[in-house]
Design a protein around this motif. Sequence first.
Motif, mmCIF file in Angstrom:
data_model
loop_
_atom_site.group_PDB
_atom_site.id
_atom_site.type_symbol
_atom_site.label_atom_id
_atom_site.label_comp_id
_atom_site.label_asym_id
_atom_site.label_seq_id
_atom_site.Cartn_x
_atom_site.Cartn_y
_atom_site.Cartn_z
ATOM 1 N N ILE A 88 52.517 44.076 32.079
ATOM 2 C CA ILE A 88 52.305 42.873 31.043
ATOM 3 C C ILE A 88 53.271 42.996 29.880
ATOM 4 N N CYS A 147 47.675 46.947 33.755
ATOM 5 C CA CYS A 147 47.987 45.826 32.758
ATOM 6 C C CYS A 147 48.894 46.274 31.788
ATOM 7 N N ASP A 192 42.405 49.140 36.123
ATOM 8 C CA ASP A 192 42.769 47.786 35.512
ATOM 9 C C ASP A 192 43.730 47.835 34.433
ATOM 10 N N LEU A 221 47.514 40.969 36.731
ATOM 11 C CA LEU A 221 46.792 40.422 35.542
ATOM 12 C C LEU A 221 45.620 39.737 35.863
ATOM 13 N N PHE A 244 46.402 38.406 29.505
ATOM 14 C CA PHE A 244 46.325 39.899 29.094
ATOM 15 C C PHE A 244 45.349 40.274 28.165
#
Length: 318
Positions: free
Chosen positions: A85, A81, A77, A289, A42
């Motif tokens: 995450i 994330c 992206d 991820l 991450f």
Amino acid sequence: MPYLMAPANNSSPATLSEFLLICFPGYQSWQHWLSLPLSLLFLLAMVANATLLITIRLEVSLHEPMYYLLSLLSLLDIVLCLTVIPKVLAIFWFDLRAISFSACFLQMFIMNSFLPMESCTFMVMAYDRYVAICHPLRYPSIITDQFVVKASVFIMARNALLTAPIPILSSRLHYCGKNIIENCICANLSVSRLSCDNFTFNRIYQFVAGWTLLGSDLILIFISYTFILRAVLRIKAEGAAAKALSTCGSHFILILFFSTILLVVVLTNVARKRVPMDILILLNVLHHLIPPALNPIVYGVRTKEIKQGIQKLLKRRV
């Protein structure tokens, strides 16, 4: 610890205030060990994409349509994330399993719309490479800043509108008691299974919309690269073919990786009865991820202009 369910007589969807996300129901002892590599991935994804965006923003030589499209990919992206995450890590570290009704369906919308947006961005980037190699003289007049703006609007509008019914249909189902989601994320089918209604239409719509969007993108990408390969094979000048292919190398690697990860997730979900639930959950998390972590790295390593831009950026900071 025991996990509570909503009262069985409290059947109105309006009274359901939250769900409980149970990651790896069979192997919850894994969570603390798994949190370290997920945290590192991450952090890598955030730093790499932020560095790429800043480099493209500050380096004047990168103010070109191809790099604007790459910036869009990095933004998608980052959002994916941040949507998935942090909540997964909060579950692992602090046992914060509760997620509100509205937050769950917002997460579902972002996941279902932004993944096809990435696929569509890859398709537009493939078209960009097709024009650059097959029609190089016309490239400046076709692939312009205005083209990037129109393409970005198309990417956002097409995928957001066609995937919006998925969380809407799921949120309108009748939830009559059970609120434990056996997943780390609010995946459509994981949530819909908790309802007391028949969610067949919901499942069919997701299947049709997903394969229509992703399938059409992959077909157009395949067609673009078929024309590119045919054009490259016709180039007779020494070294010209290798140079032409090298300009597509990074893009092709990312498409291949994105498609492979997606295919693995789809196949394991189809073989749900043969694959342990915890493996399916892990693959779904990693799909949100690993590509964001690797996309900017692949472009940064393989693209000379980006590598030089990052080096200039680092020298400014030293």
